[in-house]
Design an enzyme around this catalytic site. Structure first.
Site, PDB file in Angstrom:
ATOM      1  N   THR A 135      18.271  29.150  27.450  1.00 42.81           N
ATOM      2  CA  THR A 135      17.500  27.889  27.414  1.00 42.81           C
ATOM      3  C   THR A 135      16.483  27.830  28.556  1.00 42.81           C
ATOM      4  O   THR A 135      16.524  26.924  29.379  1.00 42.81           O
ATOM      5  CB  THR A 135      18.444  26.670  27.528  1.00 42.81           C
ATOM      6  OG1 THR A 135      19.189  26.800  28.773  1.00 42.81           O
ATOM      7  CG2 THR A 135      19.404  26.577  26.375  1.00 42.81           C
ATOM      8  N   HIS A 194      27.469  26.246  45.415  1.00 38.96           N
ATOM      9  CA  HIS A 194      28.206  26.461  44.166  1.00 38.96           C
ATOM     10  C   HIS A 194      29.706  26.396  44.420  1.00 38.96           C
ATOM     11  O   HIS A 194      30.170  26.447  45.562  1.00 38.96           O
ATOM     12  CB  HIS A 194      27.796  27.759  43.482  1.00 38.96           C
ATOM     13  CG  HIS A 194      28.150  29.046  44.171  1.00 38.96           C
ATOM     14  ND1 HIS A 194      29.184  29.849  43.767  1.00 38.96           N
ATOM     15  CD2 HIS A 194      27.570  29.682  45.204  1.00 38.96           C
ATOM     16  CE1 HIS A 194      29.213  30.940  44.508  1.00 38.96           C
ATOM     17  NE2 HIS A 194      28.242  30.873  45.401  1.00 38.96           N
ATOM     18  N   ASP A 253      32.912  33.471  49.581  1.00 42.71           N
ATOM     19  CA  ASP A 253      31.858  33.194  48.599  1.00 42.71           C
ATOM     20  C   ASP A 253      32.465  32.533  47.391  1.00 42.71           C
ATOM     21  O   ASP A 253      33.047  33.225  46.549  1.00 42.71           O
ATOM     22  CB  ASP A 253      31.167  34.507  48.221  1.00 42.71           C
ATOM     23  CG  ASP A 253      30.045  34.310  47.217  1.00 42.71           C
ATOM     24  OD1 ASP A 253      29.683  33.162  46.925  1.00 42.71           O
ATOM     25  OD2 ASP A 253      29.522  35.331  46.736  1.00 42.71           O
ATOM     26  N   GLU A 277      27.246  29.640  39.412  1.00 44.65           N
ATOM     27  CA  GLU A 277      26.216  30.308  40.215  1.00 44.65           C
ATOM     28  C   GLU A 277      26.320  31.802  40.104  1.00 44.65           C
ATOM     29  O   GLU A 277      25.335  32.530  40.054  1.00 44.65           O
ATOM     30  CB  GLU A 277      26.350  29.887  41.687  1.00 44.65           C
ATOM     31  CG  GLU A 277      25.219  30.379  42.597  1.00 44.65           C
ATOM     32  CD  GLU A 277      25.519  31.659  43.383  1.00 44.65           C
ATOM     33  OE1 GLU A 277      24.704  32.027  44.224  1.00 44.65           O
ATOM     34  OE2 GLU A 277      26.564  32.307  43.148  1.00 44.65           O
ATOM     35  N   GLU A 278      27.575  32.294  40.058  1.00 42.26           N
ATOM     36  CA  GLU A 278      27.769  33.747  40.082  1.00 42.26           C
ATOM     37  C   GLU A 278      27.149  34.421  38.873  1.00 42.26           C
ATOM     38  O   GLU A 278      26.830  35.599  38.908  1.00 42.26           O
ATOM     39  CB  GLU A 278      29.268  34.077  40.200  1.00 42.26           C
ATOM     40  CG  GLU A 278      29.906  33.680  41.533  1.00 42.26           C
ATOM     41  CD  GLU A 278      29.338  34.431  42.748  1.00 42.26           C
ATOM     42  OE1 GLU A 278      28.432  35.263  42.587  1.00 42.26           O
ATOM     43  OE2 GLU A 278      29.816  34.155  43.871  1.00 42.26           O
ATOM     44  N   GLU A 307      20.019  24.480  35.881  1.00 42.76           N
ATOM     45  CA  GLU A 307      20.037  23.511  34.776  1.00 42.76           C
ATOM     46  C   GLU A 307      19.806  22.091  35.299  1.00 42.76           C
ATOM     47  O   GLU A 307      19.123  21.287  34.672  1.00 42.76           O
ATOM     48  CB  GLU A 307      21.347  23.594  33.983  1.00 42.76           C
ATOM     49  CG  GLU A 307      21.597  24.949  33.336  1.00 42.76           C
ATOM     50  CD  GLU A 307      20.397  25.471  32.563  1.00 42.76           C
ATOM     51  OE1 GLU A 307      19.976  24.814  31.603  1.00 42.76           O
ATOM     52  OE2 GLU A 307      19.864  26.545  32.928  1.00 42.76           O
ATOM     53  N   GLU A 350      16.205  21.585  35.863  1.00 45.68           N
ATOM     54  CA  GLU A 350      15.485  21.453  34.592  1.00 45.68           C
ATOM     55  C   GLU A 350      15.683  20.055  34.002  1.00 45.68           C
ATOM     56  O   GLU A 350      14.741  19.415  33.543  1.00 45.68           O
ATOM     57  CB  GLU A 350      15.940  22.537  33.610  1.00 45.68           C
ATOM     58  CG  GLU A 350      15.429  23.913  34.024  1.00 45.68           C
ATOM     59  CD  GLU A 350      16.028  25.068  33.252  1.00 45.68           C
ATOM     60  OE1 GLU A 350      15.494  26.174  33.350  1.00 45.68           O
ATOM     61  OE2 GLU A 350      17.062  24.870  32.560  1.00 45.68           O
ATOM     62  N   ASP A 393      25.956  28.208  51.185  1.00 43.78           N
ATOM     63  CA  ASP A 393      26.780  28.911  50.194  1.00 43.78           C
ATOM     64  C   ASP A 393      27.884  29.610  50.987  1.00 43.78           C
ATOM     65  O   ASP A 393      28.906  28.986  51.310  1.00 43.78           O
ATOM     66  CB  ASP A 393      25.865  29.872  49.422  1.00 43.78           C
ATOM     67  CG  ASP A 393      26.578  30.728  48.380  1.00 43.78           C
ATOM     68  OD1 ASP A 393      27.816  30.787  48.395  1.00 43.78           O
ATOM     69  OD2 ASP A 393      25.890  31.363  47.558  1.00 43.78           O
ATOM     70  N   HIS A 419      32.849  39.601  46.617  1.00 40.22           N
ATOM     71  CA  HIS A 419      33.015  39.703  45.146  1.00 40.22           C
ATOM     72  C   HIS A 419      34.223  40.564  44.724  1.00 40.22           C
ATOM     73  O   HIS A 419      34.267  41.021  43.585  1.00 40.22           O
ATOM     74  CB  HIS A 419      31.742  40.233  44.472  1.00 40.22           C
ATOM     75  CG  HIS A 419      30.641  39.218  44.396  1.00 40.22           C
ATOM     76  ND1 HIS A 419      29.565  39.350  43.556  1.00 40.22           N
ATOM     77  CD2 HIS A 419      30.433  38.049  45.070  1.00 40.22           C
ATOM     78  CE1 HIS A 419      28.746  38.318  43.721  1.00 40.22           C
ATOM     79  NE2 HIS A 419      29.250  37.521  44.640  1.00 40.22           N
TER      80      HIS A 419
END
Lengths: 743, 743
Positions: B263, B373, B383, B421-422, B430, B433, B450, B551
């Site tokens: 989108t 996030h 994170d 976010e990841e 979004e 937007e 973050d 991560h």
């Protein structure tokens, strides 16, 4: 004792009073005294000042302005144009009646002119290339104005050069559907098409023709469309009336986009990157030339072939045939071709805007912009000098008040005298590109008065729905010209009205969906609440698509003062109405915008969209529920803001609270901008007002996408419909968010 | 008599005094008394309040927050993610310490997950398809955290499914230049490439490979790049230190664009139009999978072929060869292939942002936004939960003040706990937007925290230059963790500094040129002045490209509390610094932005551009004079505004004048937006900070266009260079216009 007591009491009362007075007036309330700016920030529009403005607007001054502006032809970038630049600067820099500041801003813009060394010519030539007939290239002379050596010969700006020759065909208005129909009867390969103005854009008449192999196009104004059928200059047309004489030729710009064509989205400064000329979209691919209707009748009445349908017929006293192609056997032109010799050249020239400002006293960073173009095709008495005469009268009256220290608006006022509008709204578009950020952030509204007076029957107004209200207020305070006891508003309502669910019967305002004048960049590129007003004619009394001398050498002071507005009282009414709107926008403590009226339009649009599309969209699994909810959210938000405004104790509110609401009102239209929604339409970003070819009173992107999908039945085209629904839904919801709580 | 007189005088004096008192206090000065809002509108930031805030920020609360947030893995849209949603809502709706309001906002976003029914697997298979070796798909267990059934196996989000098999090659960082070099020695058709993290974006490692015929890619973290060469889990890596254990695998999102991929430019609501999945640009065209370095070393050390160049060598105790392609004759894997079985599936799922607000008292329509996030790959202690723990501590302290009625900010504060976010900054994108217009018009700044703490050596800050000033002010008021008598600011300066012509030696802030965290949409799409801060390590002491457990399944509370920030004092310093900045932005009467610092950056950029490009551009007849003039205009305008600000008598100025200047400061970055300048880069609109691949500290669009033109020498590419110069010139001039006179 009684006396002593009484004296004592009296003295005490006196002393007490003195004390009270000292206490009240003599001692400042440290830490709680009203700051020096406190009275300014709550000042509202002054009705007495408006009355005074209205009474000082002088029709004779307007007449004098028009006389001066129309002394010589002032086509963009010519010597005559420079004279008008100087005139504007002189007026706006006048120490008695000028503005705070005035200056010129120059742009190097891409223009197209006929070449005096290779004049454009249209001829009828026979098989051996002998010229049988040469068409006029300028108007016949009725007044000395037409004799001016600077009257530009008729031409189509941005038509390519060339010498096409071919059999003539008649293609009605030159719409795509016209060529399609014509092509069913006639092989168009190698033909010259004669078309009439109206029904399609100027460039479109050539763009639509080329795919069929047409090699050149003529365009004229049929007396049916402009003169209510009248044709004789002996007693019917100008100088006997306002009607177009037989040799009148409508010049014009034959591009599709607006703004400087070589510098899209960039102000056309000397150093600015320019796209290659061959990359300009929307120009005529084949030569095209405007001619007068006298010549057109000679050509059309000689055409062979099948008779064209009824709605292709005009006012000439002959049947309009398609063309064989070419002329009848019985005509002196039999077997002959029509030949166009077009020598137009393109060039980059300096064009000037003249800018003037009155600095705002309280919110100098809020702009009310008022503008009109300055350039004409020939003398341009009506287009655009009627508007410029009005603008100069408004600045004279306001400027004097400012110079005398009697008035300074709350907000800043910017006046723009735009250059090169006739070539595609160039001056105003470049201005919005150069100052994009500043104007986006700070502009309250744009007022456009181009042709101030088409005729003297009634007001005509177009604009965003939110501004309707202030036009009404202003129009109620101005007397209708020639009608002592009736207001411009009441007179207007007699000519065009509608029933609003909220307001009952009100005059109908139009929408600024196209790019017909300098409001385009303000509406479509910047999303600034705009309006365009003029005085116009009674549509029940004439079929004229515009005032008949439009873009011809007959649009002169003589024409304007005799047949358009004798006495200049309609000009005066426009100056009063537009000036009144201007003052209200500049001075009102709370901006006089009504979001509920915007909601009403969105509801009308939605109703039409649901009626036209919902059923078919359901079959494609595309729901209209989200857009229905978005419009409902907008209505709710508009009502909420209306209640907030109603409940304000305006002069006791914090100036920051008032500013907050004003910002909500000012920025409303910005919420409808989407710079990516219409990739093929230069600088059209407003999802409610973008131009549309679908011809439906509803959301333009949706309407166009739907029309395309319904015709093609392609999945990707239905996807585009869904996309436009999502764009609209998000924009309308986004607008609603800006109107509801500020956090 | 005297007595009488004295009494009389005394009485009169009393009466007079009473009168004065009545007059002064008893009667309001009609039309000139100070209105009720007068003291509010001039209120400035309260240093006592800041001191109190700093003292109340509690490291133990942050530790407790982190413990709660990291109880279970909370990958976007999983059950664990929902638990963190509930936690945020509970905290922000707490009657004692919550915000004015908190709620969730949901989006239906396009995600990619490994399929539990078809788990991803990487194997070495011989010619008869027998599996010789199977690589690990999850980390080895050192603490109970890794045992959690919801630890997601290693995978590359948005990698296509597939079962590619081929001879292995080593491709260094997987940059375009790496594959080019490798291809000179080895035929890459049908190969599997093993690459290491770093040097290129995740997706790029596959995108760059595909044109050479590579059919699958492995990616691992070399101990050289993350562990300073250490590899043994017996005593070197976690749980013995912060270093990455041999089985640690960096999960990640392998898309190129940010925001929901289906989108673009539209908030991903259920009803929103979605582009076809096959139209998403920037995804890996071939399967790719992250593995641990233990497995990587087994594969790489067995590779045949030429030895790779020195700068391709990592820390394994073997030469890194290109691959034959494939393995050495002497290896047990000789003649074997590497096979990837990737079963990732894509799906649209509901992801939530949690939003909370503190309503502004004076300018509720001005927003300071603070966000981070919430979603992680596994437990995500660092994170993103380090940042979320800090955010929760800031909201606890401020929320309590608000609930107790002791404080309400001048402007509104919006807190955002972004989802997904990841997977590509989806929640924040979004949000921008959906609320584009409102946020564009009203946002003062965006603060992103973050990963709050990478390590505990020094502050690291990136942001627009105009915000540097307020970061400095805040950092000077916070003690450096572990160093009683030195401020965060002074400590910072020891690690990274520069000499500014205006300020002398100051800490160096970075620029937000990429899309590394949720600031991206605020910087690049909305043009909102933003900053991103964290505590980080001493670059002279480690080569680690990021904290080593990044991560992986080792990014746990145990890891964070033992090796990243024992005692949570660095977290506390970040909470104090970020909170201090937040309060200053929300409460300062005049926004603490310095346009002169922006000018300094533009001058640095210009200097670099002139040095690098001017000569070659002159040869192409492209002048840099206009951009030089634009930067000079900007400097002049910034200096002018600075003088205006210096000359303000702040508390006696009209609140509208202060608001006017604040609007100039707030909207400065908006002037640098151009929605059409980078058509191939989704939502990158900021012409100063857009990402660039040219690797030059200068204007990004210019640098990229120049690099392309210099390589191709095509006329159209030089045209693009000129175009970008014009875009920049207009944007910088436009920004200068907004800073000079407001009319």
């Amino acid at each position: 004792m009684l006396k002593t007591l009484l004296i004592g009491f009296g003295c005490s009362a006196l002393v007490l009073t003195i004390g009270i007075l000292i206490g009240h007036f003599g001692i400042s309330k440290t830490g709680s005294s009203a700051p020096s700016w406190a009275s300014d920030v709550v000042k509202d529009v002054d009705e007495n000042f408006i009355s005074r403005f209205l009474s000082e607007v002088d029709n004779m001054e307007i007449e004098q302005n028009l006389r001066e502006l129309t002394k010589v032809p002032h086509m963009a970038t010519t010597e005559g144009d420079e004279q008008t630049v100087q005139l504007m600067l002189k007026r706006w820099q006048d120490p008695e009646t000028g503005l705070d500041q005035a200056w010129r801003e120059e742009y190097s813009v891409y223009l197209s002119f006929p070449d005096p060394k290779n004049p454009n010519q249209v001829t009828v030539v026979n098989a051996s290339n002998s010229v049988l007939y040469t068409l006029r290239d300028k108007e016949e002379i009725y007044t000395p104005d037409q004799e001016d050596p600077n009257v530009v010969p008729s031409y189509a700006a941005y038509s390519p050069k060339g010498h096409p020759k071919g059999k003539l065909v008649y293609a009605n208005y030159g719409r795509a559907s016209d060529y399609k129909l014509l092509n069913e009867s006639v092989d168009l390969t190698g033909t010259i098409a004669i078309t009439r103005y109206g029904g399609a854009g100027r460039a479109a008449k050539a763009i639509n023709a080329a795919p069929y192999g047409v090699v050149g196009v003529l365009v004229y104004t049929d007396p049916y469309d402009i003169n209510d059928g009248l044709m004789s200059d002996l007693n019917e047309t100008y100088p006997h009336s306002w009607y177009l004489p037989p040799s009148g030729m409508e010049r014009g710009s034959f591009n599709t986009l607006y703004g400087d064509l070589l510098t899209p989205y960039l102000a056309a400064k000397d150093h600015t990157y320019r796209i290659p000329v061959e990359d300009i979209p929307g120009l005529p691919p084949i030569p095209i030339q405007p001619i007068g209707f006298q010549d057109a009748s000679i050509l059309i009445c000689a055409l062979d072939g099948k008779m064209a349908p009824d709605d292709w017929q005009g006012s000439f006293e002959c049947p309009y045939n398609f063309g064989g192609p070419g002329f009848k056997e019985t005509s002196t032109f039999k077997d002959s071709d029509v030949k166009l010799d077009i020598g137009n050249y393109d060039t980059v020239k300096n064009s000037s805007n003249v800018m003037g400002v009155i600095r705002g006293a309280v919110e100098p960073d809020r702009y009310v912009i008022y503008g009109n173009h300055r350039d004409s095709w020939v003398h341009g008495a009506i287009d655009p000098s009627s508007g410029t005469s009005v603008m100069l009268e408004i600045t004279r009256v306001l400027g004097r008040m400012v110079k005398q220290g009697k008035w300074r608006p709350r907000r800043s006022i910017i006046f723009g005298s735009w250059g090169a509008e006739e070539f595609g709204l160039i001056g105003s578009a470049e201005y919005t590109e150069q100052y994009f950020t500043k104007l986006s952030e700070r502009s309250v509204a744009y007022i456009n008065v181009d042709i101030a007076v088409f005729a003297n029957a009634t007001l005509r107004a177009s604009g965003m729905p939110s501004i309707q209200n202030v036009i009404f207020t202003a129009a109620k305070q101005v007397n209708a010209p020639g009608l002592e006891s009736i207001s411009v508003y009441d007179n207007w309502m007699k000519y065009t009205n509608k029933t609003s669910p909220t307001h009952g019967v009100i005059p109908r305002i139009g929408y600024l969906t196209g790019a017909g004048s300098d409001y385009a960049a303000f509406v479509h590129y910047l999303g600034i609440t705009s309006l365009d007003i003029s005085y116009t004619y009674d549509r029940t009394k004439t079929r004229a698509r515009i005032y008949p001398a439009y873009h011809t050498a007959y649009d002169t002071f003589d024409y304007a003062s005799k047949y358009i507005d004798p006495g200049f009282t309609s000009h005066q009414a426009i100056a009063r109405t537009a000036g009144n709107v201007l003052i209200r926008l500049a001075d009102s403590l709370l901006l006089p915008f009504n979001c509920g009226d915007y909601a009403e339009t969105l509801e009308d649009y939605l109703k039409e969209a649901v009626a036209q599309y919902d059923e078919q969209l359901k079959a494609k699994n595309i729901s209209m529920e989200p857009i229905k909810q978005a419009v409902a959210s907008f209505r709710k938000a508009a009502s909420h803001l209306h209640e907030v405004i109603q409940s304000l104790d305006l002069i006791n509110e914090s100036p920051l609270k008032v500013r907050m609401i004003n910002d909500q009102l000012m920025l409303l239209d910005r919420a409808f901008l989407d710079p990516l929604a219409f990739p093929d339409k230069y600088a059209f970003r407003h999802v409610i007002w973008t131009s549309s070819s679908a011809g439906r009173p509803t959301f333009p992107g949706l309407a166009d996408a739907f029309a395309k999908a319904a015709a093609s039945e392609q999945k990707t085209d239905w996807d585009k419909v869904h996309y436009h629904l999502s764009v609209l839904t998000q924009a309308i919801e986004g607008a609603a968010h800006t109107l509801t709580n500020t956090i």
